[in-house]
Design a protein around this motif. Sequence first.
Motif, mmCIF file in Angstrom:
data_model
loop_
_atom_site.group_PDB
_atom_site.id
_atom_site.type_symbol
_atom_site.label_atom_id
_atom_site.label_comp_id
_atom_site.label_asym_id
_atom_site.label_seq_id
_atom_site.Cartn_x
_atom_site.Cartn_y
_atom_site.Cartn_z
ATOM 1 N N LEU A 86 104.149 45.623 -73.656
ATOM 2 C CA LEU A 86 104.083 47.071 -73.790
ATOM 3 C C LEU A 86 102.611 47.455 -73.755
ATOM 4 N N GLY A 87 102.210 48.160 -72.721
ATOM 5 C CA GLY A 87 100.815 48.519 -72.549
ATOM 6 C C GLY A 87 100.387 49.637 -73.491
ATOM 7 N N ALA A 88 99.229 50.212 -73.186
ATOM 8 C CA ALA A 88 98.638 51.219 -74.062
ATOM 9 C C ALA A 88 98.464 52.541 -73.335
ATOM 10 N N ARG A 89 98.397 53.580 -74.144
ATOM 11 C CA ARG A 89 98.044 54.917 -73.664
ATOM 12 C C ARG A 89 97.161 55.522 -74.755
ATOM 13 N N PHE A 90 95.855 55.579 -74.496
ATOM 14 C CA PHE A 90 94.891 55.945 -75.523
ATOM 15 C C PHE A 90 94.843 57.449 -75.762
ATOM 16 N N ARG A 91 94.569 57.801 -77.021
ATOM 17 C CA ARG A 91 94.395 59.214 -77.352
ATOM 18 C C ARG A 91 93.035 59.725 -76.892
ATOM 19 N N ALA A 92 91.974 58.920 -77.060
ATOM 20 C CA ALA A 92 90.625 59.349 -76.684
ATOM 21 C C ALA A 92 90.394 59.121 -75.197
ATOM 22 N N PRO A 93 89.947 60.129 -74.475
ATOM 23 C CA PRO A 93 89.725 59.944 -73.032
ATOM 24 C C PRO A 93 88.674 58.890 -72.721
ATOM 25 N N GLN A 94 87.745 58.655 -73.636
ATOM 26 C CA GLN A 94 86.698 57.660 -73.393
ATOM 27 C C GLN A 94 87.279 56.255 -73.233
ATOM 28 N N ARG A 95 88.421 56.006 -73.851
ATOM 29 C CA ARG A 95 89.014 54.666 -73.812
ATOM 30 C C ARG A 95 90.158 54.555 -72.813
ATOM 31 N N ALA A 96 90.594 55.658 -72.254
ATOM 32 C CA ALA A 96 91.787 55.650 -71.399
ATOM 33 C C ALA A 96 91.740 54.623 -70.273
ATOM 34 N N PRO A 97 90.598 54.430 -69.583
ATOM 35 C CA PRO A 97 90.595 53.475 -68.468
ATOM 36 C C PRO A 97 90.846 52.025 -68.877
ATOM 37 N N GLU A 98 90.639 51.697 -70.150
ATOM 38 C CA GLU A 98 90.847 50.317 -70.582
ATOM 39 C C GLU A 98 92.274 49.855 -70.309
ATOM 40 N N ALA A 99 93.228 50.761 -70.457
ATOM 41 C CA ALA A 99 94.641 50.388 -70.374
ATOM 42 C C ALA A 99 94.981 49.768 -69.029
ATOM 43 N N ASP A 100 94.438 50.316 -67.962
ATOM 44 C CA ASP A 100 94.791 49.795 -66.639
ATOM 45 C C ASP A 100 94.133 48.447 -66.364
ATOM 46 N N HIS A 101 92.948 48.212 -66.895
ATOM 47 C CA HIS A 101 92.320 46.896 -66.732
ATOM 48 C C HIS A 101 93.172 45.811 -67.387
ATOM 49 N N TYR A 102 93.682 46.089 -68.572
ATOM 50 C CA TYR A 102 94.540 45.120 -69.242
ATOM 51 C C TYR A 102 95.871 44.977 -68.510
ATOM 52 N N ARG A 103 96.417 46.089 -68.027
ATOM 53 C CA ARG A 103 97.672 46.009 -67.268
ATOM 54 C C ARG A 103 97.512 45.066 -66.081
ATOM 55 N N ARG A 104 96.418 45.195 -65.353
ATOM 56 C CA ARG A 104 96.202 44.337 -64.190
ATOM 57 C C ARG A 104 95.988 42.884 -64.591
ATOM 58 N N TRP A 105 95.356 42.664 -65.759
ATOM 59 C CA TRP A 105 95.204 41.282 -66.231
ATOM 60 C C TRP A 105 96.570 40.644 -66.441
ATOM 61 N N PHE A 106 97.481 41.345 -67.057
ATOM 62 C CA PHE A 106 98.812 40.795 -67.285
ATOM 63 C C PHE A 106 99.518 40.490 -65.967
ATOM 64 N N LEU A 107 99.476 41.404 -65.034
ATOM 65 C CA LEU A 107 100.131 41.168 -63.757
ATOM 66 C C LEU A 107 99.498 39.999 -63.022
ATOM 67 N N ASP A 108 98.184 39.882 -63.093
ATOM 68 C CA ASP A 108 97.480 38.777 -62.424
ATOM 69 C C ASP A 108 97.747 37.430 -63.085
ATOM 70 N N HIS A 109 98.227 37.447 -64.329
ATOM 71 C CA HIS A 109 98.475 36.202 -65.052
ATOM 72 C C HIS A 109 99.967 35.917 -65.226
ATOM 73 N N GLY A 110 100.767 36.468 -64.337
ATOM 74 C CA GLY A 110 102.161 36.065 -64.239
ATOM 75 C C GLY A 110 103.158 36.847 -65.065
ATOM 76 N N TYR A 111 102.707 37.868 -65.788
ATOM 77 C CA TYR A 111 103.637 38.690 -66.556
ATOM 78 C C TYR A 111 104.346 39.664 -65.615
ATOM 79 N N ARG A 112 105.648 39.772 -65.759
ATOM 80 C CA ARG A 112 106.409 40.675 -64.887
ATOM 81 C C ARG A 112 107.063 41.827 -65.652
ATOM 82 N N ASP A 113 107.366 41.612 -66.918
ATOM 83 C CA ASP A 113 107.937 42.686 -67.739
ATOM 84 C C ASP A 113 106.804 43.436 -68.414
ATOM 85 N N VAL A 114 106.208 44.367 -67.674
ATOM 86 C CA VAL A 114 105.079 45.151 -68.171
ATOM 87 C C VAL A 114 105.452 46.626 -68.085
#
Length: 277
Positions: A86-114
């Motif tokens: 279960l990924g993230a959705r940040f309240r502060a706009p300053q942190r919002a881009p972090e969520a997609d970097h982590y999402r891509r890490w999971f997909l690149d490391h074999g996770y499919r249920d994201v």
Amino acid sequence: MTEARVSTRRRYLLCEPKYFTVEYAINPWMDPSQPVSTELAVKEWTELADTYRRWGHRVEFIEPQPGLPDMVFAANSGTVIGGRVLGARFRAPQRAPEADHYRRWFLDHGYRDVFMPTRTNEAEGDFTWTGAVLLAGTGFRTDPGAHSEAQEFLGVPVVSLSLVDPRYYHLDTALCVLTEANATRNAHIAYYPEAFSVGSQRVLRRLFPDAIIATEADAECLGLNAVSDGRNVVLPMEATHLADQLLHHGYDPTFLDISELRKSGGGPKCCTMELRG
């Protein structure tokens, strides 16, 4: 007799604070006018990663990104239970881009249920797995509606808890799981009651009658932003009362200096996402 505590092997995801600084204020700990040493933050973080490896745990890393000084706080970007992410959705706009970097890490490391949430959800900052239920914080960051999203996607029961002190803006600043539940025992936790609403305090007393109760001094140094493997517990060096309580209950505390990371409101747990299953 003190219960014998047993360490279980864990898998953690960490992000080096290569770009760490405090250039905005989104919680009461942050003061951009105060000096910050990225070098010292990296040293503190490295000692944390080395501690996990000494304990025999598997540590993986995501590449830090420029312009995202809080990306070091990996716990805020994903909740992983049974291999489902279960990924993230940040309240502060300053942190919002972090969520997609982590999402891509999971997909690149074999996770499919994201699954990326539709409601504000700051992941393990406000979601704490006990082995039986997911404790879910709200009040400052994560929306209550994200709790039902978590239950639906992760397929685990969720217990909502209301935070009332802005210093403890995430659940993981006010509560930590020391031993997870299994078929024969309840989870064992530590928490600071005054961080929670009156009703949530009643819930915690009912669910965890043998919990370790932290003092205000423990909480004020982010002592509850600790990480436990069931026996070993890493926590800030100032949390001496909490460490004494841990020893009394059969745990083996390890102190770390987190003075630089704490300038952004983070500690050991904030830097640590657990990859379960």
